[in-house]
Design a protein around this motif. Structure first.
Motif, PDB file in Angstrom:
ATOM      1  N   VAL A  82      -8.119  -1.622   6.060  1.00 42.03           N
ATOM      2  CA  VAL A  82      -7.615  -2.871   6.603  1.00 42.03           C
ATOM      3  C   VAL A  82      -8.753  -3.865   6.846  1.00 42.03           C
ATOM      4  CG1 VAL A  82      -7.775  -2.190   9.031  1.00 42.03           C
ATOM      5  CG2 VAL A  82      -5.996  -3.817   8.293  1.00 42.03           C
ATOM      6  N   ASN A  83      -8.465  -5.134   6.603  1.00 44.74           N
ATOM      7  CA  ASN A  83      -9.386  -6.231   6.882  1.00 44.74           C
ATOM      8  C   ASN A  83      -9.068  -6.741   8.285  1.00 44.74           C
ATOM      9  OD1 ASN A  83     -10.868  -8.580   7.053  1.00 44.74           O
ATOM     10  ND2 ASN A  83      -9.906  -9.586   5.294  1.00 44.74           N
ATOM     11  N   LYS A  84      -9.869  -6.359   9.259  1.00 45.91           N
ATOM     12  CA  LYS A  84      -9.567  -6.668  10.659  1.00 45.91           C
ATOM     13  C   LYS A  84      -9.682  -8.152  10.981  1.00 45.91           C
ATOM     14  CE  LYS A  84     -10.860  -2.074  12.348  1.00 45.91           C
ATOM     15  NZ  LYS A  84     -11.729  -1.302  13.278  1.00 45.91           N
ATOM     16  N   LYS A  85     -10.314  -8.933  10.093  1.00 44.00           N
ATOM     17  CA  LYS A  85     -10.456 -10.368  10.332  1.00 44.00           C
ATOM     18  C   LYS A  85      -9.296 -11.175   9.763  1.00 44.00           C
ATOM     19  CE  LYS A  85     -15.537 -10.202  10.305  1.00 44.00           C
ATOM     20  NZ  LYS A  85     -16.777 -10.736   9.658  1.00 44.00           N
ATOM     21  N   TYR A  86      -8.373 -10.503   9.123  1.00 44.76           N
ATOM     22  CA  TYR A  86      -7.295 -11.190   8.407  1.00 44.76           C
ATOM     23  C   TYR A  86      -6.347 -11.877   9.385  1.00 44.76           C
ATOM     24  CZ  TYR A  86      -3.576 -11.764   4.885  1.00 44.76           C
ATOM     25  OH  TYR A  86      -2.634 -12.259   4.027  1.00 44.76           O
ATOM     26  N   ALA A  87      -6.197 -13.204   9.238  1.00 45.48           N
ATOM     27  CA  ALA A  87      -5.352 -13.968  10.168  1.00 45.48           C
ATOM     28  C   ALA A  87      -4.618 -15.106   9.463  1.00 45.48           C
ATOM     29  CB  ALA A  87      -6.212 -14.520  11.312  1.00 45.48           C
ATOM     30  N   TRP A  88      -4.464 -15.041   8.156  1.00 43.47           N
ATOM     31  CA  TRP A  88      -3.827 -16.124   7.393  1.00 43.47           C
ATOM     32  C   TRP A  88      -2.719 -15.573   6.492  1.00 43.47           C
ATOM     33  CZ3 TRP A  88      -9.036 -14.997   7.557  1.00 43.47           C
ATOM     34  CH2 TRP A  88      -9.521 -14.139   6.575  1.00 43.47           C
ATOM     35  N   GLY A  89      -2.053 -14.524   6.977  1.00 38.32           N
ATOM     36  CA  GLY A  89      -0.975 -13.940   6.194  1.00 38.32           C
ATOM     37  C   GLY A  89       0.245 -14.831   6.173  1.00 38.32           C
ATOM     38  N   PRO A  90       1.324 -14.383   5.529  1.00 38.06           N
ATOM     39  CA  PRO A  90       2.550 -15.185   5.453  1.00 38.06           C
ATOM     40  C   PRO A  90       2.996 -15.669   6.820  1.00 38.06           C
ATOM     41  CG  PRO A  90       2.726 -13.273   4.018  1.00 38.06           C
ATOM     42  CD  PRO A  90       1.463 -13.096   4.808  1.00 38.06           C
ATOM     43  N   ALA A  95       0.761 -14.315   9.785  1.00 37.90           N
ATOM     44  CA  ALA A  95       0.660 -12.885  10.097  1.00 37.90           C
ATOM     45  C   ALA A  95      -0.801 -12.449  10.127  1.00 37.90           C
ATOM     46  CB  ALA A  95       1.428 -12.074   9.056  1.00 37.90           C
ATOM     47  N   THR A  96      -1.113 -11.508  11.018  1.00 37.95           N
ATOM     48  CA  THR A  96      -2.467 -10.977  11.147  1.00 37.95           C
ATOM     49  C   THR A  96      -2.429  -9.454  11.069  1.00 37.95           C
ATOM     50  OG1 THR A  96      -2.574 -10.579  13.533  1.00 37.95           O
ATOM     51  CG2 THR A  96      -2.863 -12.856  12.781  1.00 37.95           C
ATOM     52  N   THR A  97      -3.582  -8.857  10.883  1.00 43.38           N
ATOM     53  CA  THR A  97      -3.665  -7.392  10.838  1.00 43.38           C
ATOM     54  C   THR A  97      -3.725  -6.770  12.233  1.00 43.38           C
ATOM     55  OG1 THR A  97      -6.047  -7.640  10.444  1.00 43.38           O
ATOM     56  CG2 THR A  97      -4.639  -7.212   8.532  1.00 43.38           C
ATOM     57  N   GLU A  98      -3.457  -7.566  13.258  1.00 53.44           N
ATOM     58  CA  GLU A  98      -3.349  -7.053  14.623  1.00 53.44           C
ATOM     59  C   GLU A  98      -1.939  -6.547  14.916  1.00 53.44           C
ATOM     60  OE1 GLU A  98      -5.880  -6.706  16.777  1.00 53.44           O
ATOM     61  OE2 GLU A  98      -7.185  -7.430  15.159  1.00 53.44           O
ATOM     62  N   GLU A  99      -1.033  -6.687  13.946  1.00 57.20           N
ATOM     63  CA  GLU A  99       0.360  -6.275  14.153  1.00 57.20           C
ATOM     64  C   GLU A  99       0.435  -4.775  14.458  1.00 57.20           C
ATOM     65  OE1 GLU A  99       2.804  -8.397  14.152  1.00 57.20           O
ATOM     66  OE2 GLU A  99       1.805 -10.164  13.310  1.00 57.20           O
ATOM     67  N   LYS A 100       1.240  -4.415  15.447  1.00 55.70           N
ATOM     68  CA  LYS A 100       1.381  -3.006  15.834  1.00 55.70           C
ATOM     69  C   LYS A 100       2.053  -2.220  14.710  1.00 55.70           C
ATOM     70  CE  LYS A 100       3.147   0.102  19.414  1.00 55.70           C
ATOM     71  NZ  LYS A 100       1.869   0.831  19.477  1.00 55.70           N
ATOM     72  N   GLY A 101       1.497  -1.056  14.427  1.00 53.10           N
ATOM     73  CA  GLY A 101       2.079  -0.182  13.414  1.00 53.10           C
ATOM     74  C   GLY A 101       1.552  -0.392  12.011  1.00 53.10           C
ATOM     75  N   LEU A 102       0.741  -1.435  11.813  1.00 51.87           N
ATOM     76  CA  LEU A 102       0.175  -1.665  10.481  1.00 51.87           C
ATOM     77  C   LEU A 102      -0.819  -0.546  10.163  1.00 51.87           C
ATOM     78  CD1 LEU A 102       0.540  -4.101   8.457  1.00 51.87           C
ATOM     79  CD2 LEU A 102      -1.768  -4.777   9.144  1.00 51.87           C
ATOM     80  N   PRO A 103      -0.762   0.035   8.980  1.00 60.99           N
ATOM     81  CA  PRO A 103      -1.664   1.158   8.682  1.00 60.99           C
ATOM     82  C   PRO A 103      -3.127   0.725   8.605  1.00 60.99           C
ATOM     83  CG  PRO A 103      -0.451   0.505   6.721  1.00 60.99           C
ATOM     84  CD  PRO A 103       0.163  -0.234   7.866  1.00 60.99           C
ATOM     85  N   ALA A 104      -4.013   1.642   8.978  1.00 63.47           N
ATOM     86  CA  ALA A 104      -5.447   1.383   8.893  1.00 63.47           C
ATOM     87  C   ALA A 104      -5.934   1.517   7.453  1.00 63.47           C
ATOM     88  CB  ALA A 104      -6.211   2.336   9.801  1.00 63.47           C
ATOM     89  N   THR A 105      -5.299   2.389   6.696  1.00 62.95           N
ATOM     90  CA  THR A 105      -5.654   2.562   5.290  1.00 62.95           C
ATOM     91  C   THR A 105      -4.382   2.637   4.454  1.00 62.95           C
ATOM     92  OG1 THR A 105      -5.700   4.980   5.428  1.00 62.95           O
ATOM     93  CG2 THR A 105      -7.779   3.820   5.831  1.00 62.95           C
ATOM     94  N   VAL A 106      -4.517   2.251   3.213  1.00 69.61           N
ATOM     95  CA  VAL A 106      -3.424   2.343   2.240  1.00 69.61           C
ATOM     96  C   VAL A 106      -3.957   3.078   1.019  1.00 69.61           C
ATOM     97  CG1 VAL A 106      -1.926   1.072   0.665  1.00 69.61           C
ATOM     98  CG2 VAL A 106      -2.248   0.254   3.011  1.00 69.61           C
ATOM     99  N   THR A 107      -3.242   4.093   0.573  1.00 74.17           N
ATOM    100  CA  THR A 107      -3.625   4.834  -0.621  1.00 74.17           C
ATOM    101  C   THR A 107      -2.513   4.730  -1.654  1.00 74.17           C
ATOM    102  OG1 THR A 107      -4.955   6.408   0.645  1.00 74.17           O
ATOM    103  CG2 THR A 107      -4.270   7.072  -1.579  1.00 74.17           C
ATOM    104  N   ALA A 108      -2.866   4.202  -2.824  1.00 78.91           N
ATOM    105  CA  ALA A 108      -1.937   4.188  -3.956  1.00 78.91           C
ATOM    106  C   ALA A 108      -2.219   5.433  -4.781  1.00 78.91           C
ATOM    107  CB  ALA A 108      -2.131   2.932  -4.787  1.00 78.91           C
ATOM    108  N   ARG A 109      -1.277   6.351  -4.795  1.00 81.48           N
ATOM    109  CA  ARG A 109      -1.455   7.641  -5.464  1.00 81.48           C
ATOM    110  C   ARG A 109      -0.674   7.650  -6.777  1.00 81.48           C
ATOM    111  NH1 ARG A 109      -0.342  13.543  -2.545  1.00 81.48           N
ATOM    112  NH2 ARG A 109      -0.602  14.848  -4.392  1.00 81.48           N
ATOM    113  N   ILE A 110      -1.319   8.008  -7.865  1.00 78.44           N
ATOM    114  CA  ILE A 110      -0.686   8.003  -9.176  1.00 78.44           C
ATOM    115  C   ILE A 110       0.119   9.282  -9.352  1.00 78.44           C
ATOM    116  CG2 ILE A 110      -1.023   7.609 -11.628  1.00 78.44           C
ATOM    117  CD1 ILE A 110      -2.101   5.412  -9.658  1.00 78.44           C
ATOM    118  N   VAL A 111       1.437   9.134  -9.457  1.00 81.43           N
ATOM    119  CA  VAL A 111       2.342  10.268  -9.626  1.00 81.43           C
ATOM    120  C   VAL A 111       3.267   9.923 -10.791  1.00 81.43           C
ATOM    121  CG1 VAL A 111       3.985  11.821  -8.527  1.00 81.43           C
ATOM    122  CG2 VAL A 111       2.264  10.649  -7.126  1.00 81.43           C
TER     123      VAL A 111
END
Length: 529
Positions: free
Chosen positions: A211-219, A222-238
């Motif tokens: 996560v980019n903790k400085k992000y504050a210009w989302g739709p 929106a910011t990355t301070e939102e509760k429940g937002l994941p700290a990491t995202v993994t795209a797994r090839i299946v």
């Protein structure tokens, strides 16, 4: 911020691949109250194909489009009602052929540099240059557009009116300066302003973002301070859908699109689920000179030989319906049925007679030939269609063989197949759905320069379609829907493209919930306790 709402104007919601089928939809089953959200989780998304090069402006492959949303922003956003909202830009105005935007203050890139209006202008200039061969030219960015910057103001000048220009820009990822200067650096790393930054790339296995903790210009701020937002995202090839379903049920992945036979057991588990209508069965012919489908009689015969109603049932596991149009993802700009009465009806005997008349005569082995050359086709279909897609492909192959056609059928992952199509590679028939919300977003795929010099990967040249498009592009919103319908009908009548199945495509979640607009929206993800 000034929000522009135009009736029935929508956004392109997917690229040229099945992996980005799901449109905006509400979740159901397994949804949790907000007090159950937990911080710091790892959200794992199952993808059916590797994205390949990670340059976000150089491929229309669905897997790339899905992961690009985590690391790259667009100038504006769009919601499930088709309403344009802020993202990198906080204010916007469309006046004829001029689009003016004011960028938010303090936007920074993952490398710490500033993202400015000039950076945005440079992005548009790069995509707009046909020499760069971005498939987004003509899809997300109207051909002939130019851009200039002054301070925080970006001005985009269009060559002709574009009724859905903001919806296109809401899907055009913006790259930071260093990436623009060295495109090769984007192949295995990210350089954007998005809410996540790529940490580790292991091709054909996984891609991990933090996560980019400085992000504050989302739709809409929106910011990355939102509760429940994941700290990491993994795209797994299946690549196998049954495996993806098993991983989802075990909790090893948090999100997966399941459209085949495994769908029933996933639905029975009462997981979080989003649904949306989308085209799932869509047949394209390579009409470049030297290919069998260059001959209109061959395209028509190959279409007439198929029982499209049966194929629709098989490819959707009997959960879909007949196709109606090319742009059906909600919120749809136009609603009509251009397919019924336009796509050639099933008629095997008529197909055989048409090939006879065109000089394709069956030999002793049953294979047709003309001037000593056998009627042989390479048929490629996306693995994201799953087991149901493979079963439908087998039915089609058998029908073509009965017609007297030699068929080499091959299943490919959507990234490889998209690469083959857009590079002008060797193929004759392809099943790969191109899903959008507004019909203008498909013009570049259905007309203009052929691949690899343009996005028109099937080398379609339909004068009736192009004439109708010219008229429709001068109309606003729903005013042009009847004309867009006529344009599509011209394609179907010539068997230039054959949509044959729609489906309600589900994306399931476990231990997480999210909204989907073309792909999973990063800022909507919430991890559950």
């Amino acid at each position: 911020m000034r929000s522009i709402r135009k009736p029935a104007i929508t956004v392109i919601a997917a690229s040229a691949a099945l992996a980005t089928l799901a449109g905006c939809s509400a979740g159901s089953g397994g949804a949790a109250p907000t007090d159950k959200y937990v911080d710091g989780g790892d959200f794992v998304l199952a993808l059916s194909a590797d994205p390949g090069s990670l340059d976000p402006q150089m491929s229309a492959g669905g897997a790339l489009f899905a992961v690009s949303k985590f690391a790259y922003d667009n100038l504006v956003s769009v919601d499930d009602k088709g309403e344009i909202g802020s993202q990198l830009a906080k204010d916007w105005k469309v006046d004829g052929t001029t689009v003016t935007m004011t960028l938010n203050d303090g936007i920074t890139c993952s490398d710490g540099t500033d993202f400015t209006a000039q950076t945005a202008a440079d992005n548009i200039t790069w995509v707009a240059d046909p020499a760069n061969k971005s498939p987004f030219l003509g899809a997300y960015l109207p051909a002939g557009a130019t851009a200039a910057a002054s301070g925080s103001t970006l001005t985009v000048t269009l060559a002709t009116p574009a009724p859905f220009v903001l919806q296109g820009l809401a899907n055009l990822p913006m790259v930071c300066d260093a990436g623009l200067k060295d495109r090769s650096s984007l192949a295995s790393a990210t350089n954007g302003t998005g809410p996540y930054v790529l940490d580790k790339a292991t091709p054909n296995d996984s891609y991990t973002y933090s996560v980019n903790k400085k992000y504050a210009w989302g739709p809409n701020g929106a910011t990355t301070e939102e509760k429940g937002l994941p700290a990491t995202v993994t795209a797994r090839i299946v690549t196998n859908e049954t495996t993806a379903a098993n991983l989802l049920l075990s909790g090893d992945v948090n999100a997966a699109t399941i459209i085949g036979p495994d769908r029933d057991r996933i639905e029975a588990a009462n997981l979080f689920e989003t649904k949306t209508p989308a085209v799932i069965g869509e047949q394209w012919f390579n009409q470049a000179k030297g290919h069998p489908a260059f001959d209109p009689a061959v395209r028509l015969a190959l279409t007439q030989a198929l029982d499209l109603a049966q194929l629709q049932k098989v490819i959707t596991s009997d959960k879909g319906e007949a196709a109606t149009a090319l742009a059906v993802l909600p919120p749809s700009g136009c609603t009509y049925d251009a397919v019924k009465g336009s796509v050639p009806a099933t008629d095997l005997n008529g197909a055989k007679a048409a090939l006879d008349d065109a000089g394709w005569v069956a030999g002793a082995d049953g294979i047709r030939a003309k001037d000593g050359k056998p009627l042989a086709v390479s048929f490629q279909y996306a693995n994201a269609l799953g087991a149901a897609g493979a079963a439908a492909a087998e039915l089609a192959t058998n029908a073509w063989k009965e017609l007297g056609v030699q068929v080499d059928a091959k299943q490919q992952d959507d990234t490889t197949l998209a690469g083959t199509l857009f590079s002008g590679g060797p193929w004759d028939i392809a099943w790969i759905p191109v899903n959008v919300s507004s019909p203008d977003q498909l013009v570049g795929f259905l007309s203009g320069a052929a691949a690899p010099n343009g996005a028109n990967f099937a080398s379609i040249d339909n004068a009736d379609y192009s004439a109708a498009v010219t008229s429709a592009m001068g109309m606003t919103g729903t005013e042009g829907c009847d004309t867009w319908k006529s344009a599509e009908a011209a394609l179907y009548q010539a068997a230039d493209v054959v949509p044959f199945a729609n489906s309600v495509v589900p994306t399931f979640g476990k231990n997480a919930e999210f909204s989907v607009l073309g792909n999973i929206e990063p800022m909507s993800i919430r991890m559950l306790g």
